[in-house]
Design an enzyme around this catalytic site. Structure first.
Site, mmCIF file in Angstrom:
data_model
loop_
_atom_site.group_PDB
_atom_site.id
_atom_site.type_symbol
_atom_site.label_atom_id
_atom_site.label_comp_id
_atom_site.label_asym_id
_atom_site.label_seq_id
_atom_site.Cartn_x
_atom_site.Cartn_y
_atom_site.Cartn_z
ATOM 1 N N GLU A 60 0.804 -1.217 0.000
ATOM 2 C CA GLU A 60 0.000 0.000 0.000
ATOM 3 C C GLU A 60 0.839 1.270 0.000
ATOM 4 O OE1 GLU A 60 -0.566 -2.683 1.779
ATOM 5 O OE2 GLU A 60 -2.555 -3.352 1.168
ATOM 6 N N HIS A 129 -11.367 -6.004 9.001
ATOM 7 C CA HIS A 129 -11.892 -5.574 7.707
ATOM 8 C C HIS A 129 -12.984 -4.511 7.874
ATOM 9 C CE1 HIS A 129 -9.999 -9.300 6.285
ATOM 10 N NE2 HIS A 129 -10.194 -8.900 5.052
HETATM 11 C C1 LIG Z 1 -1.979 -5.023 4.312
HETATM 12 C C2 LIG Z 1 -3.008 -5.803 3.604
HETATM 13 N N1 LIG Z 1 -3.383 -5.445 2.354
HETATM 14 C C3 LIG Z 1 -4.343 -6.134 1.691
HETATM 15 C C4 LIG Z 1 -4.950 -7.210 2.266
HETATM 16 C C5 LIG Z 1 -6.049 -7.960 1.508
HETATM 17 N N2 LIG Z 1 -5.595 -9.296 1.128
HETATM 18 C C6 LIG Z 1 -5.898 -10.377 1.858
HETATM 19 S S1 LIG Z 1 -5.150 -11.760 1.299
HETATM 20 C C7 LIG Z 1 -4.397 -10.921 0.033
HETATM 21 C C8 LIG Z 1 -3.478 -11.652 -0.900
HETATM 22 C C9 LIG Z 1 -2.347 -12.300 -0.171
HETATM 23 O O1 LIG Z 1 -1.570 -13.068 -1.038
HETATM 24 P P1 LIG Z 1 -0.353 -13.955 -0.529
HETATM 25 O O2 LIG Z 1 0.534 -13.134 0.328
HETATM 26 O O3 LIG Z 1 0.254 -14.579 -1.714
HETATM 27 O O4 LIG Z 1 -0.995 -15.050 0.426
HETATM 28 P P2 LIG Z 1 -2.076 -16.154 0.051
HETATM 29 O O5 LIG Z 1 -3.418 -15.480 0.220
HETATM 30 O O6 LIG Z 1 -1.811 -16.597 -1.319
HETATM 31 O O7 LIG Z 1 -1.878 -17.200 1.068
HETATM 32 C C10 LIG Z 1 -4.766 -9.585 0.066
HETATM 33 C C11 LIG Z 1 -4.336 -8.573 -0.906
HETATM 34 C C12 LIG Z 1 -4.543 -7.564 3.565
HETATM 35 N N3 LIG Z 1 -5.081 -8.604 4.210
HETATM 36 N N4 LIG Z 1 -3.587 -6.852 4.199
#
Ligand SMILES: Cc1ncc(C[n+]2csc(CCOP(=O)(O)OP(=O)(O)O)c2C)c(N)n1
Ligand SMILES: Cc1ncc(C[n+]2csc(CCOP(=O)(O)OP(=O)(O)O)c2C)c(N)n1
Ligand SMILES: [Mg+2]
Ligand SMILES: [Mg+2]
Lengths: 336, 384, 384, 336
Positions: A60, A129
């Site tokens: 972000e 959230h």
């Molecule tokens: C700081 C933050 N930004 C955005 C989100 C929303 N979000 C939740 S899961 C996700 C993707 C995460 O991807 P990854 O790190 O590859 O983990 P995975 O979900 O594949 O286990 C996002 C963008 C969040 N939880 N925290």
């Protein structure tokens, strides 16, 4: 365009802005291919291409910071923050840079970005959230902070925020994203590139959502529909007629509308979902007392979220200001 | 002069044990002279600013004595349309792009508005950035925007060794590499972040090797060698413009001076180390090299120094001729769209009250260690 | 089964074209069986949770079907005193450390307080972390504290490929490497961050190579192979405990399922890719391997599956027997030092008003793509 | 210990806490070798060694995050943020994690950290070294936010903040770091490990800095000495006797002391350096009106910083509430 939900209104605003001005770009996590987790940016990728609608890396501060750089170059970036809480990693870029770029450049290079933040609770989302961080931004000089509450305002204010030279924190009440539909005309609310006065009005004035002479409820976002319900109940049950003021702009506050309505009614209640301590309600209450105490029949009261972390969702309805709590607050003001 | 560490590009030797390299293609005699003029101007600015701070005519100042090669070299490698993003350490870089020296001095004197700020678009120089590493994402965003607009320009950002620890450094480099943004990350590794030495800042021996995390080239260069700094930057800019993406440059050098005028390095390091490095400082070094090349004669050099002094004298005069800015400077330019109502009320409040006395001049300042002195006046200068 | 990419540790083959490796030292037959039991329990939890979500008995849920090896393997490599830091994706990891399955389910059902949270110190399992990468600095700080206290423990954090883009990832790895903290960074590279594929997340081909930026070892492992995941983690923990500092592990795998129950992958990827990877899923794969070894017979396996189902049935019962928590749950535990005055007033306000109806059950949910559906009810489930 | 400045008081508090409890550790940028840019941690490295006093890498999110992890393990970390503005990169860790760790762990594992923030202007510092971000933290549930204003409170509140199980944002008014000296006794203000009630009081009650029946000025931090001066002027010039209330705790606010003093005096003025919009002053004003409007002879007024970025220092005295502006505000309240 017919009857739109707020999500569709926002989407329309984005589409119209992008069509009118090729400097407008959209960036964020998952905004392009899927159209965002709430689908606010749906269809933009297909219409405007992958240079202008970008799925960014998950960062972000990087997103907001890059948007600022783009704005310095002359583009008009619209950033999506996926959920309220996830704006905090971008906080420094917003308050240190976006808020001060104009000031730091003799007013010549404002950080003309829009940061869209779906905010608040009530959607049965998991932990972290559901924050309502608007007061944090309103307290930071140099930002504009707005919050539309109807599909039409959503579209119109989106266009205005994008055209506005200053950085705009665009709070989107996710709980009412699809709560109702409203006619949104195809016609633009102002002529893009020439909309100074209308644009300014959209980003700095409150809207009277209901009129009444006995009490004013001042609110914005997800609690607006609840205030309207409470107003109806008061009319039915006590023949009390309420004005409901939809703030729309949280910074700057429409002090004239706020104070005028409080003076006229003599009784005012401020309602919001965010925590109370030094929230928007505290400022509204202070402004009214400072400027119109002698017109008041009762002190301005507040019905707000509590000063606690937003709860797990099984208890979120206990946290959220309810019609009943609003009525309770109203009665305190009315029966003072 | 010692040999540089391996993998460090060095061009200027010492005319004795360490031989000179060849002047890189693209730098003619005129360029060499112009580059030297830039170094002299930067040096003169810095010396003058320190003196002004000591005399209390400007506030705390972040000096850069010895780091001029890391500033003039890369900037000279840029096209005029390229954007540069300085930190407080490169505070005077704008003067090489048309920002009045008086403006930069005025910023340090505590003036804002039209006195202390400039229009970045006029000079393609971003505002001086104080919060560490936060300008890196801007440099990325700007060059990305240019790429979208098909403008053949690049951006360059300066930052220190300490800055590499911040999240913004990482996010910026990652963004730039994913999006193949035409930008150059120019890290001035002066081995200190205030009192924190490199080995407390990172586990890697070098900064250039961090480029691997972004699949971008990492380059090391002698940060006291303006020609080498020019060369690696020019190569990186060529790459950027060819669509090959960003480069991380590590200019290896040493912070010979204090962190800023409020800092006392004797508290945390052995100052004899700094003495050793002084031999490499770029202004004298480029001068000797150009003399060895026969490109610079004493008269030209003296002229340049005079010219720089005149520029600075003029700038100081200009700065000191500025009247205490009016109180509306608090409110002006905060919003490009004009005053919100509270600003008008704020001005009214100010006008109703007695105006506090002007703050300048600050009066003479201790020569060092201001912060370590328990007997400072109640309003010590601090920061940067 | 294809050969893994080079530099990826794989131990379990397919009993056909790809030969099995040898079981690593330190894993006896009993361990293999126990590890399998863990996989089965995790799998059973996940399947059950998805079903509960579909039936509207819990809220949005982040499923991990297929990633069990990346969870059970590393955890099994930890000593009991070691701390682990899960993200939402490893939400059920606590059940292997004594956290009641009902507690984790209750968290997803929207319960807080004593129902949905646990005491991390009791299980050495940090709270489930939702904001991406923010728990990494905690894992570093915790192990650093243990090091200062001369306690021979280590910490381990899980995070995704997307998480590597956040500044907190970088700051945590840098801190750990500078301070030689006994911690293991376990990255589950499932190649997707919601709809964002790996190549839009980073320019490097692998995540392990990012370790170079911190002068720490980077290791790649088959994320569908529980034995390989165990082995690389055990080695990293040995290193950590020997005072050699942190390790970055990349468990290469694939997110076979949706990101969460509110996500519809058909919007952004070809689901036939996921089908291919399914063949590698760890539960069936370890079962076959153990059968090939002669360590697991059908009865034992069936027993385990029954046991897991019973555990889950029990957990669901427990979860559903929880009464709607009282309104004081909003205020309890916010401050360890007790209620500030506004909490008492808040409770009074709540008690004076009519209590809103309980939110459970949520009712049946669409099977996918909740977020893409314009006709959703006004309060769609969202998030994670 | 004799007469100490605030810097020395803070230093003494840290030393006494570290001596009494070996779980206390100090971390931050340049805190060890140099003792911090303001010398608040001077001498700690020599006394307690490099494991307990640590110069960290330059990364505020990492510092705060690591401190949280240390607290989870059982240590009691004290973090120094070098200057106010530089807390923003650590904002997410503070509001998402520090503020919610207790809540997220059934109250069993609070993030027992202290985040020290030298804040505010008036020291002729360059751009972006002079913010007053306290309201941002006060608005975030789960944090305690305090601000000592005397050397003695500095020492006592430091000890209390370290012992308190909850995360404490410890705002240090850098402008008055060395403005005066005060006797600070060697004796501890409470017995460490047993100081519940005294500790709680130090972190939740206001202090009466001056007594008077006609007007109360409510303030904290760098504007406290100015309010005292203004009070003297009012006494001299108008025979108006003012109470000056030093809030000390910004969250929770000492509502009893605030409302009682406003009720007693009938006239109240709130003064702070931070921007006005939704600041601490807005909350104080709202609380008083809500609870004691009928006792008031005039609305509560505010004298605060303006809603603008903190100016470059040549104009900082124009920004900072001055004795004259405070008097102007007081007259408005008095002559209402
Ligand atoms: C700081 C933050 N930004 C955005 C989100 C929303 N979000 C939740 S899961 C996700 C993707 C995460 O991807 P990854 O790190 O590859 O983990 P995975 O979900 O594949 O286990 C996002 C963008 C969040 N939880 N925290
Ligand atoms: C985010 C942030 N944190 C802290 C500071 C205070 N500070 C100013 S300069 C500095 C050290 C920077 O070191 P380095 O990046 O190596 O650059 P150098 O000063 O050596 O040029 C620090 C900690 C700051 N300006 N911004
Ligand atoms: Mg440095
Ligand atoms: Mg992933």
């Amino acid at each position: 365009m017919g009857e739109l939900t707020m999500v569709e209104g926002l989407n329309l605003g984005l589409r119209q802005a992008m069509a009118a001005d090729d400097r407008v770009v959209v960036l964020g996590e998952d905004v392009a291919q899927t159209g965002g987790v709430f689908r606010v940016t749906a269809g933009l990728l297909a219409e405007f291409g992958e240079e202008r609608v970008v799925d960014t890396p998950l960062a972000e501060a990087g997103i907001v910071g890059a948007a600022i750089g783009m704005a310095v170059y002359g583009l008009l970036p619209v950033v999506e923050i996926q959920f309220d809480v996830f704006v905090y990693p971008g906080f420094e870029q917003i308050v240190v840079h976006a808020a001060r770029y104009a000031w730091r450049t003799k007013g010549e290079v404002p950080a003309s970005i829009v940061v869209r933040i779906p905010f608040g609770g009530g959607v049965r989302a998991p932990e972290l959230h559901s924050d309502s961080p608007e007061a944090l931004f309103a307290h930071v000089p140099g930002l504009k902070v707005v919050c539309p509450t109807t599909p039409r305002d959503a579209r119109d204010m989106m266009l205005a925020a994008i055209e506005d030279p200053d950085p705009v924190i665009f709070m989107e009440p996710k709980r009412i994203y699809r709560a109702g539909r409203q006619e949104v005309p195809d016609e633009l609310p102002f002529s893009i590139g020439n909309g100074h006065k209308e644009r300014e009005d959209l980003l700095s004035t409150a809207r009277i959502a209901r009129e009444g002479a006995d009490l004013v409820m001042i609110t914005y976002g997800p609690t607006l529909p609840l205030c309207l319900q409470a107003a109806d109940r008061l009319a039915e049950e006590r023949s009390v007629e309420s004005t409901v003021l939809d703030l729309r702009s949280l910074y700057p506050l429409d002090v004239d509308a706020i104070v005028a309505s409080a003076s006229r009614c003599g009784r005012a209640l401020v309602v919001h979902e965010a925590p109370r301590m030094s929230g928007i309600g505290a400022e509204v209450s202070s402004l009214i007392h400072e400027r119109a105490m002698l017109d008041l029949e009762a002190p301005v009261m507040r019905v707000t979220g509590f000063d606690v972390p937003f709860p797990q969702f099984a208890n979120e309805d206990d946290y959220l200001p309810s019609v009943d709590r609003i009525l309770l607050g109203a009665r305190k003001v009315l029966d003072f | 002069m010692d040999e540089p560490e391996p993998n460090i590009l060095r061009i200027i030797g010492d005319g004795a044990g360490v031989p000179d390299g060849t002047v890189p293609d693209g730098l003619g005699d005129k360029d060499l002279i112009e580059l030297f003029r830039w170094l002299v101007l930067l040096r003169t600015f810095d010396l003058r600013a320190v003196a002004l701070q000591r005399q209390g005519r400007i506030g705390t100042y972040a000096l850069y004595w010895g780091e001029e090669a890391t500033q003039a070299g890369p900037l000279y490698a840029c096209e005029d349309a390229d954007w540069v993003f300085p930190s407080y350490r490169q505070n005077a870089i704008g003067i090489l792009r048309g920002v009045p020296a008086a403006t930069v001095l005025s910023w340090w004197r505590g003036y804002g508005g039209v006195h202390g700020f400039y229009n970045p678009r006029e000079h393609r120089v971003a505002p001086i950035c104080v919060p560490i590493a936060t300008h890196l994402p801007h440099a990325v965003g700007l060059a990305w925007a240019a790429k979208i607009r098909r403008d053949p320009i690049a951006s360059l950002s300066w930052f220190g060794d300490g800055a590499t620890s911040e999240g913004d450094f990482h996010e910026a480099l990652n963004f730039a590499s994913v999006l193949k943004v035409p930008t150059v990350f120019f890290c001035v590794n002066n081995q200190w972040a205030i009192s924190t030495p490199l080995h407390k800042q990172m586990a890697t021996k070098t900064i250039s090797e961090k480029a691997a995390a972004y699949a971008m080239p990492g380059v090391r260069v002698d940060g006291f060698d303006p020609l080498a700094c020019w060369k690696v930057t020019r190569d990186a800019l060529d790459r950027a413009r060819a669509g090959e993406g960003p480069t991380l440059i590590e200019a290896y050098c040493y912070r010979i001076m204090a962190h800023g005028t409020a800092d006392d390095p004797r508290l945390y390091r052995n100052e004899s180390d700094a003495e050793k490095w002084k031999a490499l400082e770029p202004v004298g070094r480029l001068a000797s090299f150009l003399r060895r090349l026969g490109v610079l004669d004493e008269d030209t050099e003296a002229e340049m120094r005079d010219e720089a002094k005149t520029t600075m004298a003029q700038a100081v005069k200009e700065m000191e001729s500025i009247e205490q800015p009016g109180q509306e400077i608090l409110f002006d330019h905060v919003y490009a769209s004009g005053y919100p109502w509270s600003f008008t009320e704020g001005l009214d409040e100010l006008h109703a009250a007695e105006r506090p006395p002007a703050v300048k001049p600050l009066g003479p300042q201790p020569t060092s260690g201001g912060t370590s002195d328990h007997d400072l006046p109640p309003q010590p200068q601090q920061g940067v």
